[in-house]
Design an enzyme around this catalytic site. Structure first.
Site, short mmCIF file in Angstrom:
data_model
loop_
_atom_site.label_atom_id
_atom_site.label_comp_id
_atom_site.label_asym_id
_atom_site.label_seq_id
_atom_site.Cartn_x
_atom_site.Cartn_y
_atom_site.Cartn_z
N ASP A 218 0.83 -1.20 0.00
CA ASP A 218 0.00 0.00 0.00
C ASP A 218 0.86 1.25 0.00
O ASP A 218 2.03 1.23 0.41
CB ASP A 218 -0.92 0.02 1.24
CG ASP A 218 -2.04 -1.00 1.14
OD1 ASP A 218 -2.23 -1.55 0.05
OD2 ASP A 218 -2.71 -1.22 2.17
N LYS B 169 -3.90 2.88 -2.76
CA LYS B 169 -5.15 3.54 -3.11
C LYS B 169 -5.43 4.60 -2.07
O LYS B 169 -5.20 4.41 -0.88
CB LYS B 169 -6.32 2.54 -3.15
CG LYS B 169 -6.13 1.40 -4.13
CD LYS B 169 -7.39 0.61 -4.30
CE LYS B 169 -7.85 -0.07 -3.04
NZ LYS B 169 -6.93 -1.09 -2.58
N MET C 5 -11.39 7.58 8.38
CA MET C 5 -12.10 8.44 7.43
C MET C 5 -11.16 9.47 6.83
O MET C 5 -10.11 9.77 7.38
CB MET C 5 -13.26 9.16 8.12
CG MET C 5 -12.83 10.15 9.20
SD MET C 5 -14.23 10.86 10.09
CE MET C 5 -15.15 11.61 8.77
#
Length: 487
Positions: A254, A276, A389
């Site tokens: 990642d 991502k 978030m």
């Protein structure tokens, strides 16, 4: 401006039969002679006088002697030079002459004049481990050498000698690199090393011959391991994760997996970033699936390295379903998920007997995910929300919680870059959540911890700088009792 020195390039030099000049004939020079002689160098000592120990080496014919004071022609034919005199002017002259002739020079105890440093060494037969601090902290290098000396068994030397002598046979038996690597991994974890440790050289030889005689697999079978990299601190990796990183042929990682974690992996592995982030899919999920399949079918060992834990908002379940559907063997190595690490490094207990009897892990990256949440349940008191978030959604998150009854004075802690050296913790109250985040320019990666326990960050923080807050009155529960284990 970063003024940190660049690291030295480690190099093991073959000095057999090559001329090495040592300028100086005293005790300092004497310490430099033994490793050079042990490496087979043709050592020439230049000095007006030799102390008794150095003179004894000369009398035995182990070194040559140039009598007198240093002149640049002493460097003729030299591959290396060591300046080990107690005269600064002589040492500077040696360094300058060597630099002019492009000869590597070590000036004892003078980092600036040296073009190479002599490392602290650990020797086990043909195996050598060199430790260098770049010349700036030699006592630290020596301390580490002493630590390693006690941990590395002497039998490693016998094992290294065996493998050196049998190198050609091993390469002939296993000509392909992936196959040969698997042979070594199995060999080194098997009885050969154990028999050497037990002093049974004959048994070690027999075990080696048995391992070498086993038929190599007809084809390599690829595997995929989903490995949790944790939130960033390399020290939070599990031992199993570290082992797999050192066995991997391909590492699909990642974007947020830090360089400290990647540095622990095998250096010759193929590293592919498949990160991502919101609104910027460097590699799509389907593309990640295709890469895992391609490399596994080619017989490679693939590590899918995911930030945090693969099964906590990491889409690890989808990847395993894909691998299962295509018949690829897999395993999962859990990692420390961001909620646990960020809370711990911010000094925020996620549960607390007086303030929070439950904790919820929530993801809220976009409006669609916000619409699927049970806001009435999330707004209840005496619980902690750990929210994964994007910081862009903080205003909507605040508004929906307030609309469903969560108190405006509920404390929060935003943990940016949790567990990393650049970690920041921003605290405040729910009613000012987006404004406080904006005032401190909080950016991803950041995790939101909301609930009464978040107030404890002011008193229990231990890592990084003190928590930041907007210049408004923040309510913290009083009193704050000591944290007790659950009954």
């Amino acid at each position: 401006m970063d003024t940190a020195p660049l690291p030295l390039f480690p190099l093991f030099a073959d000095l057999r039969g090559r001329r090495v000049l040592v300028v100086g004939g005293g005790a300092v020079a004497r310490r430099k002679l033994e490793p050079l002689l042990a490496a087979g160098a043709r050592v020439v000592v230049g000095a007006p006088r030799l102390d008794a120990d150095v003179a004894a080496l000369w009398a035995e014919g182990r070194i040559e002697h140039l009598a007198g004071r240093f002149t640049p022609d002493w460097l003729d034919g030299a591959w290396l030079v060591v300046a080990a005199t107690d005269e600064g002017a002589v040492n500077r002259a040696v360094a300058a002459a060597a630099e002019a002739r492009r000869i590597w020079a070590n000036v004892v105890d003078d980092l600036e004049l040296s073009s190479y440093q002599s490392p602290a060494r650990i020797e086990r037969g043909p195996l050598q481990i060199a430790i260098s601090s770049g010349g700036g902290a030699p006592m630290l290098a020596r301390y580490l050498r002493e630590k390693l000396e006690t941990e590395l068994d002497e039998s490693i030397g016998a094992l290294a000698t065996l493998l050196l002598h049998e190198r050609a046979r091993i390469r002939q038996r296993h000509p392909r690199l992936p196959e040969r690597r698997r042979f070594f991994e199995k060999l080194l974890a098997g009885p050969v090393a154990e028999r050497f440790r037990a002093g049974d050289a004959a048994g070690a030889r027999a075990a080696f011959e048995s391992a070498l005689g086993e038929a190599p697999p007809s084809r390599d079978i690829g595997t995929v391991a989903l490995v949790g990299a944790g939130p960033g601190d390399p020290g939070l990796l599990t031992l199993r994760a570290l082992r797999l990183l050192n066995q991997a042929d391909v590492i699909l990682h990642d974007r947020l997996v830090g360089p400290g974690v990647l540095a622990l992996a095998r250096r010759d592995a193929e590293f592919i970033e498949v990160g991502k982030q919101a609104a910027n899919h460097h590699v799509t999920q389907d593309g990640i699936h295709a890469l895992m399949l391609e490399h596994a079918r080619a017989g490679r060992r693939v590590v899918r390295l995911k930030g945090g834990d693969p099964f906590v908002f990491g889409r690890g379940g989808e990847e395993l379903e894909f691998l299962h559907a295509h018949g690829i063997a897999f395993e999962v190595v859990p990692g420390v998920t961001a909620a646990l690490a960020c809370a711990a490094y911010a000094g925020v207990p996620l549960t607390h007997r007086d303030h929070a009897q439950s904790v919820r892990f929530v993801t809220a990256h976009c409006k669609d995910s916000l619409d699927t949440l049970d806001w009435r349940a999330l707004a209840q008191e005496k619980q902690t929300l750990a929210v994964y978030m994007g910081v862009a959604g903080l205003a909507s998150f605040r508004d929906r919680l307030l609309a469903h009854g969560r108190a405006a004075s509920t404390p929060f802690a935003l943990v940016e870059n949790g567990s990393r050296p650049e970690q920041r913790v921003v605290i405040g109250t729910l009613d000012r959540l987006p404004e406080t985040a904006a005032a401190h320019a909080v950016q991803s990666p950041a995790l939101l911890i909301l609930g009464e326990v978040a107030a404890l960050a002011t008193t229990l923080h231990w890592f990084g700088t003190e928590p930041l807050q907007e210049r408004v009155q923040v309510h913290f529960p009083e009193p704050v009792p000591a944290i007790a284990d659950a009954a």
